[in-house]
Design an enzyme around this catalytic site. Sequence first.
Site, PDB file in Angstrom:
ATOM      1  N   ASP A 293      14.888  31.107  38.884  1.00 50.03           N
ATOM      2  CA  ASP A 293      13.827  29.973  38.959  1.00 50.03           C
ATOM      3  C   ASP A 293      13.954  29.235  40.405  1.00 50.03           C
ATOM      4  O   ASP A 293      15.172  29.253  41.007  1.00 50.03           O
ATOM      5  CB  ASP A 293      14.168  28.846  38.136  1.00 50.03           C
ATOM      6  CG  ASP A 293      13.410  27.799  37.683  1.00 50.03           C
ATOM      7  OD1 ASP A 293      12.477  27.718  36.893  1.00 50.03           O
ATOM      8  OD2 ASP A 293      13.126  27.054  38.975  1.00 50.03           O
ATOM      9  N   ILE A 294      13.249  29.085  40.894  1.00 43.10           N
ATOM     10  CA  ILE A 294      13.091  28.542  42.498  1.00 43.10           C
ATOM     11  C   ILE A 294      13.811  27.272  42.655  1.00 43.10           C
ATOM     12  O   ILE A 294      14.237  26.900  43.817  1.00 43.10           O
ATOM     13  CB  ILE A 294      11.802  28.670  43.209  1.00 43.10           C
ATOM     14  CG1 ILE A 294      11.554  28.816  44.488  1.00 43.10           C
ATOM     15  CG2 ILE A 294      10.755  27.399  42.678  1.00 43.10           C
ATOM     16  CD1 ILE A 294      10.276  29.091  45.109  1.00 43.10           C
TER      17      ILE A 294
ATOM     18  N   ASN B  88       8.797  25.456  27.372  1.00 43.40           N
ATOM     19  CA  ASN B  88       8.062  24.499  27.467  1.00 43.40           C
ATOM     20  C   ASN B  88       6.305  24.866  27.057  1.00 43.40           C
ATOM     21  O   ASN B  88       6.033  25.981  27.910  1.00 43.40           O
ATOM     22  CB  ASN B  88       8.053  23.779  28.785  1.00 43.40           C
ATOM     23  CG  ASN B  88       9.513  23.109  29.305  1.00 43.40           C
ATOM     24  OD1 ASN B  88      10.028  22.632  28.385  1.00 43.40           O
ATOM     25  ND2 ASN B  88       9.949  23.416  30.392  1.00 43.40           N
TER      26      ASN B  88
ATOM     27  N   GLU C 257       4.550  23.669  33.096  1.00 42.96           N
ATOM     28  CA  GLU C 257       3.818  23.661  34.594  1.00 42.96           C
ATOM     29  C   GLU C 257       3.096  25.087  34.973  1.00 42.96           C
ATOM     30  O   GLU C 257       2.018  24.973  35.484  1.00 42.96           O
ATOM     31  CB  GLU C 257       4.967  23.306  35.919  1.00 42.96           C
ATOM     32  CG  GLU C 257       5.385  22.121  35.560  1.00 42.96           C
ATOM     33  CD  GLU C 257       6.432  21.997  36.656  1.00 42.96           C
ATOM     34  OE1 GLU C 257       6.912  22.893  37.240  1.00 42.96           O
ATOM     35  OE2 GLU C 257       7.320  20.909  36.592  1.00 42.96           O
ATOM     36  N   VAL C 258       3.446  25.832  34.367  1.00 46.39           N
ATOM     37  CA  VAL C 258       3.050  27.338  34.764  1.00 46.39           C
ATOM     38  C   VAL C 258       2.380  27.927  33.497  1.00 46.39           C
ATOM     39  O   VAL C 258       3.448  28.256  32.605  1.00 46.39           O
ATOM     40  CB  VAL C 258       3.942  28.215  35.355  1.00 46.39           C
ATOM     41  CG1 VAL C 258       3.599  29.860  35.513  1.00 46.39           C
ATOM     42  CG2 VAL C 258       4.548  27.800  36.584  1.00 46.39           C
TER      43      VAL C 258
ATOM     44  N   HIS D  99       6.815  31.914  29.553  1.00 45.17           N
ATOM     45  CA  HIS D  99       8.203  32.104  30.222  1.00 45.17           C
ATOM     46  C   HIS D  99       9.208  31.304  29.423  1.00 45.17           C
ATOM     47  O   HIS D  99       9.178  30.143  28.716  1.00 45.17           O
ATOM     48  CB  HIS D  99       8.235  31.699  31.844  1.00 45.17           C
ATOM     49  CG  HIS D  99       7.764  30.212  31.945  1.00 45.17           C
ATOM     50  ND1 HIS D  99       6.543  29.931  31.771  1.00 45.17           N
ATOM     51  CD2 HIS D  99       8.603  28.983  32.208  1.00 45.17           C
ATOM     52  CE1 HIS D  99       6.317  28.620  32.415  1.00 45.17           C
ATOM     53  NE2 HIS D  99       7.661  27.954  32.307  1.00 45.17           N
TER      54      HIS D  99
ATOM     55  N   HIS E  95      13.108  29.840  29.765  1.00 49.23           N
ATOM     56  CA  HIS E  95      14.037  29.407  30.924  1.00 49.23           C
ATOM     57  C   HIS E  95      15.356  29.799  30.081  1.00 49.23           C
ATOM     58  O   HIS E  95      15.620  29.608  29.021  1.00 49.23           O
ATOM     59  CB  HIS E  95      14.035  27.891  30.943  1.00 49.23           C
ATOM     60  CG  HIS E  95      13.135  27.610  31.544  1.00 49.23           C
ATOM     61  ND1 HIS E  95      12.845  27.208  32.969  1.00 49.23           N
ATOM     62  CD2 HIS E  95      11.591  26.909  31.137  1.00 49.23           C
ATOM     63  CE1 HIS E  95      11.575  26.304  33.278  1.00 49.23           C
ATOM     64  NE2 HIS E  95      11.006  26.596  32.247  1.00 49.23           N
TER      65      HIS E  95
HETATM   66  P1  AMP Z   1       7.817  24.943  33.158  1.00 53.29           P
HETATM   67  O1  AMP Z   1       7.808  23.453  33.502  1.00 53.29           O
HETATM   68  O2  AMP Z   1       8.041  25.520  31.868  1.00 53.29           O
HETATM   69  O3  AMP Z   1       6.291  25.432  33.218  1.00 53.29           O
HETATM   70  O4  AMP Z   1       8.584  25.717  34.288  1.00 53.29           O
HETATM   71  C1  AMP Z   1       7.991  26.463  35.395  1.00 53.29           C
HETATM   72  C2  AMP Z   1       9.213  26.951  36.256  1.00 53.29           C
HETATM   73  O5  AMP Z   1       8.607  27.636  37.419  1.00 53.29           O
HETATM   74  C3  AMP Z   1       9.822  25.635  36.908  1.00 53.29           C
HETATM   75  O6  AMP Z   1      11.112  25.704  36.514  1.00 53.29           O
HETATM   76  C4  AMP Z   1       9.700  26.034  38.278  1.00 53.29           C
HETATM   77  O7  AMP Z   1      10.929  25.801  39.166  1.00 53.29           O
HETATM   78  C5  AMP Z   1       9.489  27.427  38.526  1.00 53.29           C
HETATM   79  N1  AMP Z   1       8.786  28.155  39.785  1.00 53.29           N
HETATM   80  C6  AMP Z   1       7.717  27.751  40.327  1.00 53.29           C
HETATM   81  N2  AMP Z   1       7.130  28.655  40.907  1.00 53.29           N
HETATM   82  C7  AMP Z   1       8.459  29.277  41.022  1.00 53.29           C
HETATM   83  C8  AMP Z   1       8.365  30.620  41.999  1.00 53.29           C
HETATM   84  N3  AMP Z   1       7.621  30.889  42.929  1.00 53.29           N
HETATM   85  N4  AMP Z   1       9.396  31.056  41.871  1.00 53.29           N
HETATM   86  C9  AMP Z   1      10.565  31.179  40.929  1.00 53.29           C
HETATM   87  N5  AMP Z   1      10.256  29.978  39.875  1.00 53.29           N
HETATM   88  C10 AMP Z   1       9.157  29.259  40.222  1.00 53.29           C
END
Ligand code: AMP
Length: 123
Positions: free
Chosen positions: A34-35, A92, A100-101, A105, A107
């Site tokens: 995770d970034i 999530n 967010e994405v 995924h 975690h």
């Molecule tokens: P969620 O809120 O569960 O959708 O988590 C999305 C996660 O993606 C967050 O923890 C971000 O820090 C992570 N994230 C977003 N962009 C990147 C990226 N380019 N590389 C790695 N992790 C990312």
Amino acid sequence: MQAYDDNNVFAKILRGEIPANKVYEDKHVLAFEDIHPQAPVHILVIPKGKYISIDDFGLRATPEEIKALYEAVARIAAEKNLKENGFRTIANTGLHGGQEVPHFHVHVLGGRALGPMLSRKES
Ligand code: AMP
């Protein structure tokens, strides 16, 4: 259900358009750091298929894809030495879940005691 967004950041990582620190890959799964890590170990495990969320994955993925994802979590937990003291997995989902994405995924968090599952500020 909403349509899968091909421009989400994890789709771009899968296509190699943006970099990621990969820790595991097989036919069905990619895992990377995770970034913005929230624990000493914070890995994201994603299917390579176009699934928006855990419910989308659970309903549409093949048994092989589902097994591959769980196996990847187990391998990563072992490789990162998380099995002895434990770890947390989070998926999530949607607005209230804080997703967010919009590419499914999991975690994988560990390396320290992670505290209560949810913030206790609100019920
Ligand atoms: P969620 O809120 O569960 O959708 O988590 C999305 C996660 O993606 C967050 O923890 C971000 O820090 C992570 N994230 C977003 N962009 C990147 C990226 N380019 N590389 C790695 N992790 C990312």
